[in-house]
Design a protein around this motif. Sequence first.
Motif, PDB file in Angstrom:
ATOM      1  N   PHE A 149      26.123  69.215  32.096  1.00 63.00           N
ATOM      2  CA  PHE A 149      25.156  69.644  31.264  1.00 63.00           C
ATOM      3  C   PHE A 149      24.326  68.456  31.028  1.00 63.00           C
ATOM      4  O   PHE A 149      23.008  68.355  31.163  1.00 63.00           O
ATOM      5  CB  PHE A 149      25.642  69.890  29.680  1.00 63.00           C
ATOM      6  N   ASP A 150      24.805  67.245  30.553  1.00 67.01           N
ATOM      7  CA  ASP A 150      23.885  66.083  31.248  1.00 67.01           C
ATOM      8  C   ASP A 150      23.007  66.104  32.146  1.00 67.01           C
ATOM      9  O   ASP A 150      21.987  65.612  32.438  1.00 67.01           O
ATOM     10  CB  ASP A 150      24.019  64.571  31.044  1.00 67.01           C
ATOM     11  N   LEU A 151      23.515  66.096  33.719  1.00 67.07           N
ATOM     12  CA  LEU A 151      23.498  66.141  34.815  1.00 67.07           C
ATOM     13  C   LEU A 151      22.328  66.972  35.057  1.00 67.07           C
ATOM     14  O   LEU A 151      20.688  66.521  35.336  1.00 67.07           O
ATOM     15  CB  LEU A 151      24.024  66.488  35.835  1.00 67.07           C
ATOM     16  N   LEU A 152      22.400  68.629  34.686  1.00 70.61           N
ATOM     17  CA  LEU A 152      20.985  69.449  34.812  1.00 70.61           C
ATOM     18  C   LEU A 152      19.536  69.440  33.818  1.00 70.61           C
ATOM     19  O   LEU A 152      19.621  69.288  34.264  1.00 70.61           O
ATOM     20  CB  LEU A 152      22.153  70.598  34.292  1.00 70.61           C
ATOM     21  N   LYS A 153      20.144  68.533  33.076  1.00 70.53           N
ATOM     22  CA  LYS A 153      18.974  68.907  32.067  1.00 70.53           C
ATOM     23  C   LYS A 153      18.643  67.087  32.576  1.00 70.53           C
ATOM     24  O   LYS A 153      16.794  67.692  32.465  1.00 70.53           O
ATOM     25  CB  LYS A 153      19.692  67.579  30.159  1.00 70.53           C
ATOM     26  N   GLU A 154      18.556  66.526  33.049  1.00 68.82           N
ATOM     27  CA  GLU A 154      17.808  65.397  33.706  1.00 68.82           C
ATOM     28  C   GLU A 154      17.509  65.616  34.966  1.00 68.82           C
ATOM     29  O   GLU A 154      16.183  65.573  35.294  1.00 68.82           O
ATOM     30  CB  GLU A 154      19.406  64.080  33.775  1.00 68.82           C
ATOM     31  N   ASP A 160      24.595  70.932  45.462  1.00 75.03           N
ATOM     32  CA  ASP A 160      24.319  68.927  44.376  1.00 75.03           C
ATOM     33  C   ASP A 160      24.969  68.544  43.604  1.00 75.03           C
ATOM     34  O   ASP A 160      25.399  67.679  43.137  1.00 75.03           O
ATOM     35  CB  ASP A 160      23.000  69.460  44.508  1.00 75.03           C
ATOM     36  N   VAL A 161      25.427  69.715  42.337  1.00 75.87           N
ATOM     37  CA  VAL A 161      25.798  70.051  41.302  1.00 75.87           C
ATOM     38  C   VAL A 161      27.659  69.247  41.808  1.00 75.87           C
ATOM     39  O   VAL A 161      27.793  67.411  41.155  1.00 75.87           O
ATOM     40  CB  VAL A 161      26.156  70.737  40.499  1.00 75.87           C
TER      41      VAL A 161
END
Length: 344
Positions: free
Chosen positions: A34-39, A47-48
């Motif tokens: 969730f941190d990654l997608l927010k950024e 990619d994830v």
Amino acid sequence: VKENTTQFPPKLVQLLDGFKASKALFVSSKLKIFDLLKEKGAMTSVDVANQVKASTCGTERLLDACAALGLLDKTHQGYSNADLANLYLVSDSESSLHDFILHCNDRLWPLYTHLELAVKEGTSQNHCTFGKKGEDLFQDFYYQNTEMKQRFMSAMHSIAKVTARDVASAFDLSQFRTVCDLGGCTGALAYELTEIYPEMKVTVFDLPAVITNAPSFRPSRQNTAQVSLSSGDFFKDNLPEAELYILSRVLHDWCEEKIHTLLSKLSAVCKPGSALLVAETVLDEKQIRPVRAVLQSLTMTEGKQRSGSEYQQLLEKHGFTSVQIKITGNLIDVILSFKEVSTH
Ligand code: SAM
């Protein structure tokens, strides 16, 4: 009404799948998806997977599970956070539950895998989960090393941040100038109280190991001079003087004998007119709602969840009267009582 037995009952489907959904949330949080997608905004599963260093096929299935659960949105551009995830699941939001989710994964999940044994033996399976025997959940388990302590405190802090406003504002506490939050942990409730009551001075009292770490949770934006930290053991040491004492999510952890020790001690130091505010989830009189509190009881600690009338009896037994209960609609309810004015 006759049940339609040709269809799998939806309620049971939900219960059978519940543990899979919990674990999907826990693992996504642990991988900081969730941190990654927010950024980064919308991302493909490839990619994830590369960013979190996991398999492509596994990541895709996990992301789809999160989308199915309403935690992520899935479009042709890829996956992005749903509003709920941006509010509560990223690790740096004001209302983040990230650390509490990790606590559920790392501590509660293993504990609940031993539920059958816990029920058969009627005792908590902390020794199976934490690999050693001990009597005090906090000093023997949660605070056995710095990393565990930090994680437990963060977990308590994340719950407190999303409940403190409702707890602090459940009653008008403006008459109290000095307050002591016993087992106040990171001070989240103390800071909230001082936001609402600018005249109030609050002492956060907790075990030395906790108080050493508490300054790292101090909010930057606020006038923090109204909050002071004090270390000690509330069963053994003298308690700071105060007009209002708080026990937030403390009583449910302890056996009757320990509660008696603590409340007798409090009753002795409280002057008539001073008060005790207990913050706990209050059970209904049948003891089956709210469901989350009833499920929490299955940790099988020595303590227990109580109904409103049980809290009232407990408090009155220790000289606290005029008991008022406020069901907040949030995770935690609030019980205010006053030290009896002696008639002798
Ligand atoms: N009051 C906080 C809240 O509502 O988020 C924390 C609740 S946590 C479940 C219980 C707290 O009681 C922990 O911070 C723990 O360190 C503290 N505690 C446990 N035993 C204690 C003791 N003997 N003396 C003082 N504090 C204690």
